[in-house]
Design a protein around this motif. Structure first.
Motif, PDB file in Angstrom:
ATOM      1  N   ARG A   1       0.839  -1.111  -0.081  1.00 33.91           N
ATOM      2  CA  ARG A   1      -0.247   0.139  -0.024  1.00 33.91           C
ATOM      3  C   ARG A   1       0.884   1.317   0.140  1.00 33.91           C
ATOM      4  N   ASP A   2       0.432   2.209  -0.560  1.00 36.96           N
ATOM      5  CA  ASP A   2       1.130   3.625  -0.614  1.00 36.96           C
ATOM      6  C   ASP A   2       2.371   3.396  -0.990  1.00 36.96           C
ATOM      7  N   VAL A   3       2.583   2.973  -2.057  1.00 40.00           N
ATOM      8  CA  VAL A   3       4.038   2.823  -2.728  1.00 40.00           C
ATOM      9  C   VAL A   3       4.301   3.722  -3.545  1.00 40.00           C
ATOM     10  N   THR A   4       5.502   4.260  -3.325  1.00 38.26           N
ATOM     11  CA  THR A   4       6.106   5.358  -4.237  1.00 38.26           C
ATOM     12  C   THR A   4       7.122   4.649  -5.139  1.00 38.26           C
ATOM     13  N   ILE A   5       7.138   4.964  -6.458  1.00 39.61           N
ATOM     14  CA  ILE A   5       8.275   4.318  -7.259  1.00 39.61           C
ATOM     15  C   ILE A   5       8.983   5.400  -8.242  1.00 39.61           C
ATOM     16  N   ILE A   6      10.289   5.217  -8.095  1.00 40.21           N
ATOM     17  CA  ILE A   6      11.140   6.295  -8.595  1.00 40.21           C
ATOM     18  C   ILE A   6      12.170   5.521  -9.605  1.00 40.21           C
ATOM     19  N   ARG A   7      12.388   6.377 -10.877  1.00 41.63           N
ATOM     20  CA  ARG A   7      13.262   5.605 -11.775  1.00 41.63           C
ATOM     21  C   ARG A   7      14.616   6.642 -11.622  1.00 41.63           C
ATOM     22  N   ILE A   8      15.637   6.157 -11.209  1.00 44.08           N
ATOM     23  CA  ILE A   8      16.906   6.889 -10.922  1.00 44.08           C
ATOM     24  C   ILE A   8      17.910   6.582 -11.865  1.00 44.08           C
ATOM     25  N   GLY A   9      18.278   7.460 -12.826  1.00 46.16           N
ATOM     26  CA  GLY A   9      19.304   7.053 -14.024  1.00 46.16           C
ATOM     27  C   GLY A   9      20.235   8.246 -14.295  1.00 46.16           C
ATOM     28  N   THR A  10      20.683   7.741 -15.707  1.00 52.53           N
ATOM     29  CA  THR A  10      21.583   8.942 -16.471  1.00 52.53           C
ATOM     30  C   THR A  10      20.761   9.242 -17.630  1.00 52.53           C
ATOM     31  N   SER A  11      21.390  10.494 -18.169  1.00 55.61           N
ATOM     32  CA  SER A  11      20.642  10.984 -19.366  1.00 55.61           C
ATOM     33  C   SER A  11      21.533  11.743 -20.250  1.00 55.61           C
ATOM     34  N   GLY A  12      21.283  12.129 -21.313  1.00 56.88           N
ATOM     35  CA  GLY A  12      21.636  13.097 -21.913  1.00 56.88           C
ATOM     36  C   GLY A  12      21.074  14.589 -21.565  1.00 56.88           C
ATOM     37  N   GLY A  13      21.890  15.545 -21.346  1.00 52.40           N
ATOM     38  CA  GLY A  13      20.958  16.802 -20.964  1.00 52.40           C
ATOM     39  C   GLY A  13      20.913  17.700 -22.214  1.00 52.40           C
ATOM     40  N   LEU A  14      20.152  18.674 -22.088  1.00 50.47           N
ATOM     41  CA  LEU A  14      19.906  19.620 -22.912  1.00 50.47           C
ATOM     42  C   LEU A  14      19.765  20.853 -22.554  1.00 50.47           C
ATOM     43  N   GLY A  15      20.873  21.577 -22.961  1.00 49.49           N
ATOM     44  CA  GLY A  15      20.930  23.304 -22.510  1.00 49.49           C
ATOM     45  C   GLY A  15      21.110  23.230 -20.897  1.00 49.49           C
ATOM     46  N   ILE A  16      21.722  22.319 -20.474  1.00 48.81           N
ATOM     47  CA  ILE A  16      22.021  22.298 -19.094  1.00 48.81           C
ATOM     48  C   ILE A  16      23.448  21.658 -19.060  1.00 48.81           C
ATOM     49  N   GLU A  17      24.098  21.971 -17.682  1.00 44.55           N
ATOM     50  CA  GLU A  17      25.495  21.641 -17.475  1.00 44.55           C
ATOM     51  C   GLU A  17      25.624  20.100 -17.072  1.00 44.55           C
ATOM     52  N   ALA A  18      26.630  19.605 -17.478  1.00 42.62           N
ATOM     53  CA  ALA A  18      26.774  18.225 -17.139  1.00 42.62           C
ATOM     54  C   ALA A  18      26.835  17.976 -15.656  1.00 42.62           C
ATOM     55  N   GLY A  19      26.436  17.061 -15.103  1.00 50.15           N
ATOM     56  CA  GLY A  19      26.114  17.011 -13.815  1.00 50.15           C
ATOM     57  C   GLY A  19      24.815  17.267 -13.063  1.00 50.15           C
ATOM     58  N   SER A  20      24.071  18.005 -13.956  1.00 49.66           N
ATOM     59  CA  SER A  20      22.694  18.397 -13.399  1.00 49.66           C
ATOM     60  C   SER A  20      21.742  17.302 -13.101  1.00 49.66           C
ATOM     61  N   VAL A  21      20.983  17.296 -12.388  1.00 54.12           N
ATOM     62  CA  VAL A  21      19.901  16.515 -11.892  1.00 54.12           C
ATOM     63  C   VAL A  21      18.351  16.983 -12.327  1.00 54.12           C
ATOM     64  N   VAL A  22      17.793  16.170 -13.122  1.00 48.51           N
ATOM     65  CA  VAL A  22      16.663  16.650 -13.871  1.00 48.51           C
ATOM     66  C   VAL A  22      15.358  15.909 -13.369  1.00 48.51           C
ATOM     67  N   ILE A  23      14.420  16.383 -12.689  1.00 47.94           N
ATOM     68  CA  ILE A  23      13.312  15.764 -11.930  1.00 47.94           C
ATOM     69  C   ILE A  23      12.093  15.798 -13.162  1.00 47.94           C
ATOM     70  N   THR A  24      11.685  14.907 -13.777  1.00 53.19           N
ATOM     71  CA  THR A  24      10.711  14.948 -14.610  1.00 53.19           C
ATOM     72  C   THR A  24       9.319  15.637 -14.681  1.00 53.19           C
ATOM     73  N   ASP A  25       8.893  16.518 -15.030  1.00 52.54           N
ATOM     74  CA  ASP A  25       7.560  16.751 -15.037  1.00 52.54           C
ATOM     75  C   ASP A  25       6.579  15.997 -15.918  1.00 52.54           C
ATOM     76  N   THR A  26       6.940  15.964 -17.190  1.00 52.17           N
ATOM     77  CA  THR A  26       6.176  15.380 -18.226  1.00 52.17           C
ATOM     78  C   THR A  26       7.307  14.473 -18.970  1.00 52.17           C
ATOM     79  N   ALA A  27       6.812  13.123 -19.196  1.00 57.04           N
ATOM     80  CA  ALA A  27       7.765  12.186 -20.191  1.00 57.04           C
ATOM     81  C   ALA A  27       7.008  12.459 -21.422  1.00 57.04           C
ATOM     82  N   VAL A  28       7.763  12.860 -22.529  1.00 56.96           N
ATOM     83  CA  VAL A  28       7.619  13.127 -23.903  1.00 56.96           C
ATOM     84  C   VAL A  28       8.324  12.268 -24.993  1.00 56.96           C
ATOM     85  N   ASP A  29       7.404  12.016 -26.032  1.00 54.52           N
ATOM     86  CA  ASP A  29       8.139  11.018 -27.010  1.00 54.52           C
ATOM     87  C   ASP A  29       8.914  12.036 -28.083  1.00 54.52           C
ATOM     88  N   SER A  30       9.557  11.307 -29.168  1.00 58.07           N
ATOM     89  CA  SER A  30      10.292  11.913 -29.966  1.00 58.07           C
ATOM     90  C   SER A  30       9.665  13.018 -30.908  1.00 58.07           C
TER      91      SER A  30
END
Length: 311
Positions: free
Chosen positions: A126-155
Motif C-alpha cells: 500500500r501507498d508505494v512510491t516508485i522512482i526511476r533513478i538513472g543517467t541521461s543526456g542533458g539539453l541546454g544544462i550543464e553536465a552533472g545537473s539532476v533533472v526531475i521529470t514533470d512530463t515524459a514526452v516522445d520523440s
C-alpha cells in the motif's frame, strides 16, 4: 484508442487485467518469483519505496547506500540478490526500500514493470512510491545537473506512450505525479553541491539515430539538422533525453502508483555526442540522483537530514 492515467483509492497497487483473477498461479518468470513458490506478502508487503535503474551494479550500490542511510542492521554487508535465479534483472532490499535493475530501453523496463507491479499487487503493498533513478543526456544544462521529470514526452515532444496491442496502436498518458516532483525539488535544496531542476524528459527508442547522434554506425542526417531538432526539443521544454520514461510513466500511472523520474545529465547534447568525462567524474554524477532520493526517503520516514556518507 487512448487510455488515461487513473489513481485508485485505498493506496493499493491495481493491476488492470481481469484474467489474473482466474489464474491458479502467477509465475513472475523474469524475476524468478511466483505466487506459489514464494510468500510475496511476507517478503514484500511492507515495501513503501521502489527505486529502479538500468544497471544491476548501480542498484546494488544504491541498496547498500540506503542500508547505511537508514541505519539498518547489517549495513556494509553484501546484500542478497532476490532475483538471483534469473540473469535478466537484479533486486535488492534495504528495509522499506526495494532496488531493482531494469536494463536499457522501453522493452526491457516494460517487462520488468509488468512483473514488478504484479508482485506489489500480490504482496498487498500500500501507498508505494516508485522512482526511476538513472543517467541521461542533458539539453541546454550543464553536465552533472539532476533533472526531475514533470512530463515524459516522445520523440515528437508529445506526452504519450504508443504501444501496439493486437495490431492496434494504443495511446497511453505519460503523466507523472506533480506533487511528488515538487517534493523532490524541495528536498534537492538541502543538497547544495549540484544543480537540480524540473523539466520535460524525452524518451527515445534508440541511443544513436533516435537521439540525433552523429557518431553511430548509421547516420542519415547532417549536424545542422541534428542541432535544429535538439533546439526544437529544448524550446518544447525538454531538458534531458533517455530511453525509458514514457513506458515507466504510462504503466505506473495506469496501476495507481505515484511515480517520478530523476536522472543526472552526463553531458549537454547541444555541445556534443560522446561522453568524455572520466570514470571518477561519471561515478560521482551517478551518485547524485541516489543522494537526492535517499534524502527524500529519510524525510518521508521522519529521519531528518542525512550524513555525508558516500558509496
Amino acid at each position: 484508442m487512448t487510455e488515461t492515467t487513473g489513481y485508485s483509492g485505498g493506496g493499493f497497487v491495481h493491476v488492470k487485467n481481469p484474467h489474473l483473477d482466474s489464474m491458479e498461479e502467477d509465475i513472475l518468470y523474469h524475476l524468478d518469483l511466483g505466487t506459489k513458490t514464494h510468500n510475496l506478502p511476507a517478503m514484500f508487503g511492507d515495501i513503501k519505496f521502489v527505486c529502479v535503474g538500468g544497471s544491476p551494479n548501480r542498484m546494488r550500490a544504491f541498496a547498500q547506500f540506503m542500508q547505511r542511510e537508514l541505519g539498518l542492521a547489517g549495513a556494509g554487508e553484501e546484500l542478497p540478490d532476490i532475483c538471483a535465479g534469473s540473469d535478466r534483472y537484479a533486486m535488492y532490499r534495504a528495509g522499506p526500500v526495494l532496488s531493482i535493475s531494469h536494463g536499457m530501453g522501453i522493452p526491457s523496463i516494460s517487462i520488468m514493470l509488468h512483473e514488478l507491479i504484479k508482485l506489489l499487487h500480490h504482496a498487498k503493498c500500500r501507498d508505494v512510491t516508485i522512482i526511476r533513478i538513472g543517467t541521461s543526456g542533458g539539453l541546454g544544462i550543464e553536465a552533472g545537473s539532476v533533472v526531475i521529470t514533470d512530463t515524459a514526452v516522445d520523440s515528437s515532444f508529445q506526452p504519450r506512450f504508443e504501444q501496439v496491442v493486437l495490431g492496434d496502436v494504443v495511446v497511453r498518458s505519460t503523466e507523472l505525479d506533480k506533487d511528488l516532483a515538487e517534493e523532490l525539488l524541495a528536498c534537492s535544496r538541502e543538497i547544495a553541491d549540484f544543480p537540480t531542476l524540473i523539466g520535460h524528459t524525452m524518451c527515445t527508442y534508440d541511443f544513436y539515430e533516435g537521439q540525433g547522434r552523429l557518431d553511430g554506425a548509421l547516420c542519415s542526417f547532417s549536424s545542422e539538422k541534428k542541432l535544429e531538432y535538439l533546439r526544437r526539443a529544448y524550446d518544447a521544454g525538454v531538458r534531458n533525453i533517455e530511453m525509458e520514461s514514457t513506458a515507466f510513466a504510462a504503466l505506473c500511472g495506469l496501476c495507481g502508483l505515484k511515480a517520478a523520474v530523476v536522472c543526472v545529465a552526463l553531458l549537454d547534447r547541444l555541445q556534443g555526442d560522446q561522453i568524455r568525462a572520466s570514470h571518477e567524474v561519471l561515478w560521482e554524477y551517478q551518485q547524485r540522483p541516489q543522494r537526492l532520493i535517499a534524502a527524500f526517503i529519510r524525510q518521508r520516514l521522519g529521519l531528518g537530514p542525512a550524513g555525508r556518507s558516500q558509496h
